[in-house]
Design a protein around this motif. Structure first.
Motif, PDB file in Angstrom:
ATOM      1  N   LEU A   1       0.827  -1.208   0.000  1.00 35.89           N
ATOM      2  CA  LEU A   1       0.000   0.000   0.000  1.00 35.89           C
ATOM      3  C   LEU A   1       0.864   1.262   0.000  1.00 35.89           C
ATOM      4  N   GLU A   2       1.971   1.229   0.726  1.00 35.43           N
ATOM      5  CA  GLU A   2       2.876   2.381   0.697  1.00 35.43           C
ATOM      6  C   GLU A   2       3.464   2.578  -0.694  1.00 35.43           C
ATOM      7  N   GLY A   3       3.762   1.475  -1.388  1.00 35.10           N
ATOM      8  CA  GLY A   3       4.241   1.581  -2.763  1.00 35.10           C
ATOM      9  C   GLY A   3       3.189   2.196  -3.671  1.00 35.10           C
ATOM     10  N   GLN A   4       1.926   1.805  -3.469  1.00 32.95           N
ATOM     11  CA  GLN A   4       0.850   2.397  -4.262  1.00 32.95           C
ATOM     12  C   GLN A   4       0.710   3.886  -3.975  1.00 32.95           C
ATOM     13  N   VAL A   5       0.849   4.271  -2.708  1.00 32.88           N
ATOM     14  CA  VAL A   5       0.761   5.687  -2.349  1.00 32.88           C
ATOM     15  C   VAL A   5       1.894   6.459  -3.015  1.00 32.88           C
ATOM     16  N   ASN A   6       3.103   5.906  -2.990  1.00 30.10           N
ATOM     17  CA  ASN A   6       4.235   6.578  -3.633  1.00 30.10           C
ATOM     18  C   ASN A   6       4.014   6.718  -5.135  1.00 30.10           C
ATOM     19  N   PHE A   7       3.479   5.665  -5.749  1.00 30.08           N
ATOM     20  CA  PHE A   7       3.185   5.733  -7.177  1.00 30.08           C
ATOM     21  C   PHE A   7       2.143   6.811  -7.464  1.00 30.08           C
ATOM     22  N   LEU A   8       1.076   6.837  -6.649  1.00 29.35           N
ATOM     23  CA  LEU A   8       0.041   7.849  -6.856  1.00 29.35           C
ATOM     24  C   LEU A   8       0.590   9.258  -6.642  1.00 29.35           C
ATOM     25  N   ASN A   9       1.517   9.400  -5.711  1.00 34.20           N
ATOM     26  CA  ASN A   9       2.138  10.717  -5.512  1.00 34.20           C
ATOM     27  C   ASN A   9       2.883  11.166  -6.767  1.00 34.20           C
ATOM     28  N   THR A  10       3.611  10.246  -7.394  1.00 33.09           N
ATOM     29  CA  THR A  10       4.331  10.628  -8.612  1.00 33.09           C
ATOM     30  C   THR A  10       3.368  10.954  -9.738  1.00 33.09           C
ATOM     31  N   VAL A  11       2.266  10.201  -9.818  1.00 36.55           N
ATOM     32  CA  VAL A  11       1.268  10.488 -10.855  1.00 36.55           C
ATOM     33  C   VAL A  11       0.641  11.852 -10.615  1.00 36.55           C
ATOM     34  N   ILE A  12       0.321  12.153  -9.358  1.00 37.22           N
ATOM     35  CA  ILE A  12      -0.285  13.451  -9.026  1.00 37.22           C
ATOM     36  C   ILE A  12       0.675  14.585  -9.363  1.00 37.22           C
ATOM     37  N   VAL A  13       1.936  14.422  -9.040  1.00 38.79           N
ATOM     38  CA  VAL A  13       2.921  15.468  -9.349  1.00 38.79           C
ATOM     39  C   VAL A  13       3.011  15.676 -10.854  1.00 38.79           C
ATOM     40  N   ASP A  14       3.022  14.596 -11.610  1.00 37.29           N
ATOM     41  CA  ASP A  14       3.083  14.701 -13.065  1.00 37.29           C
ATOM     42  C   ASP A  14       1.838  15.389 -13.616  1.00 37.29           C
ATOM     43  N   MET A  15       0.666  15.022 -13.107  1.00 36.91           N
ATOM     44  CA  MET A  15      -0.574  15.643 -13.564  1.00 36.91           C
ATOM     45  C   MET A  15      -0.601  17.136 -13.211  1.00 36.91           C
ATOM     46  N   GLN A  16      -0.114  17.496 -12.050  1.00 28.24           N
ATOM     47  CA  GLN A  16      -0.076  18.906 -11.671  1.00 28.24           C
ATOM     48  C   GLN A  16       0.888  19.681 -12.566  1.00 28.24           C
ATOM     49  N   ARG A  17       2.005  19.067 -12.931  1.00 25.90           N
ATOM     50  CA  ARG A  17       2.953  19.722 -13.828  1.00 25.90           C
ATOM     51  C   ARG A  17       2.309  19.963 -15.184  1.00 25.90           C
ATOM     52  N   LYS A  18       1.613  18.954 -15.706  1.00 23.56           N
ATOM     53  CA  LYS A  18       0.922  19.123 -16.981  1.00 23.56           C
ATOM     54  C   LYS A  18      -0.158  20.181 -16.880  1.00 23.56           C
ATOM     55  N   ASN A  19      -0.865  20.192 -15.761  1.00 26.78           N
ATOM     56  CA  ASN A  19      -1.906  21.183 -15.534  1.00 26.78           C
ATOM     57  C   ASN A  19      -1.315  22.595 -15.554  1.00 26.78           C
ATOM     58  N   ASP A  20      -0.183  22.778 -14.881  1.00 30.12           N
ATOM     59  CA  ASP A  20       0.475  24.081 -14.869  1.00 30.12           C
ATOM     60  C   ASP A  20       0.932  24.493 -16.267  1.00 30.12           C
ATOM     61  N   GLU A  21       1.464  23.541 -17.037  1.00 31.93           N
ATOM     62  CA  GLU A  21       1.887  23.847 -18.404  1.00 31.93           C
ATOM     63  C   GLU A  21       0.707  24.294 -19.248  1.00 31.93           C
ATOM     64  N   LEU A  22      -0.417  23.597 -19.115  1.00 29.44           N
ATOM     65  CA  LEU A  22      -1.605  23.964 -19.882  1.00 29.44           C
ATOM     66  C   LEU A  22      -2.149  25.323 -19.453  1.00 29.44           C
ATOM     67  N   LYS A  23      -2.080  25.625 -18.156  1.00 27.46           N
ATOM     68  CA  LYS A  23      -2.523  26.936 -17.683  1.00 27.46           C
ATOM     69  C   LYS A  23      -1.677  28.050 -18.287  1.00 27.46           C
ATOM     70  N   THR A  24      -0.369  27.833 -18.349  1.00 27.29           N
ATOM     71  CA  THR A  24       0.487  28.877 -18.926  1.00 27.29           C
ATOM     72  C   THR A  24       0.199  29.051 -20.413  1.00 27.29           C
ATOM     73  N   ARG A  25      -0.049  27.971 -21.110  1.00 29.28           N
ATOM     74  CA  ARG A  25      -0.394  28.082 -22.531  1.00 29.28           C
ATOM     75  C   ARG A  25      -1.699  28.833 -22.716  1.00 29.28           C
ATOM     76  N   ILE A  26      -2.690  28.560 -21.852  1.00 30.04           N
ATOM     77  CA  ILE A  26      -3.971  29.259 -21.937  1.00 30.04           C
ATOM     78  C   ILE A  26      -3.768  30.746 -21.674  1.00 30.04           C
ATOM     79  N   GLU A  27      -2.969  31.074 -20.661  1.00 25.93           N
ATOM     80  CA  GLU A  27      -2.704  32.480 -20.362  1.00 25.93           C
ATOM     81  C   GLU A  27      -2.044  33.174 -21.543  1.00 25.93           C
ATOM     82  N   ILE A  28      -1.134  32.493 -22.206  1.00 29.04           N
ATOM     83  CA  ILE A  28      -0.460  33.079 -23.371  1.00 29.04           C
ATOM     84  C   ILE A  28      -1.475  33.346 -24.475  1.00 29.04           C
TER      85      ILE A  28
END
Length: 176
Positions: free
Chosen positions: A60-87
């Motif tokens: 379960l801790e491994g799953q939590v760590n995996f989900l943390n990396t997925v969340i970080v990646d999704m947030q990074r993509k979200n931020d990139e898309l926000k900057t593109r929208i602002e542009i």
């Protein structure tokens, strides 16, 4: 721009879903820790139970760590898309900026366009499977040119695998 906004909405929904799943897994880890602390090790059966609980906790801790990396990646993509929208919302985007955004990812690496591939012909860059000329041909094969009677046997050569002459009449000197 609307497509980018919908992508941002989809990514936010995915991030929220992953965060909920992360919280439930963390709660389950806490429950398992409480169970491990409350059990008394009295015999080999309880040793096996504790070992299973520890294995489940690690999983379960491994799953939590995996989900943390997925969340970080999704947030990074979200931020990139926000900057593109602002542009794009600024409206005064130069042609150079549009060209850079079309051919490159925001981190500066070139995005490689997918190559065409046909599953039917097993060939690259000629056409896509949907556009395959073999798939599009709905013509039936040409009818047989043999106008003989049904039930009669046609002469066939086993050597050159051709109708029209028997195996004994075949010229063995030819290479097929």
């Amino acid at each position: 721009m609307e497509e980018e906004v919908s992508n941002v909405g989809n990514l936010r929904a995915k991030v929220n879903l992953l965060e909920k799943e992360k919280r439930s897994l963390e709660n389950k880890i806490v429950d398992l820790r409480v169970q491990v602390a409350s059990t008394e090790i009295t015999n080999t059966d309880s040793d096996n139970f504790v070992k299973e609980l520890k294995d489940e906790k690690d999983q379960l801790e491994g799953q939590v760590n995996f989900l943390n990396t997925v969340i970080v990646d999704m947030q990074r993509k979200n931020d990139e898309l926000k900057t593109r929208i602002e542009i794009f919302e600024l409206g005064n985007v130069s042609d150079d900026t549009k060209a850079n955004m079309n051919g490159m990812s925001p981190n500066g690496r070139y995005v490689v366009a997918p190559r065409l591939y046909c599953d039917i012909c097993d060939c690259f860059d000629a056409h896509d499977t949907e556009d395959c000329p073999k798939q599009a041909s709905s013509d039936s094969p040409p009818p047989s040119q043999h106008h003989g009677e049904r039930g009669s046997t046609r002469p066939y050569c086993d050597t050159c695998e051709v109708f029209g002459h028997e195996t004994g009449e075949c010229n063995d000197d030819e290479t097929f």
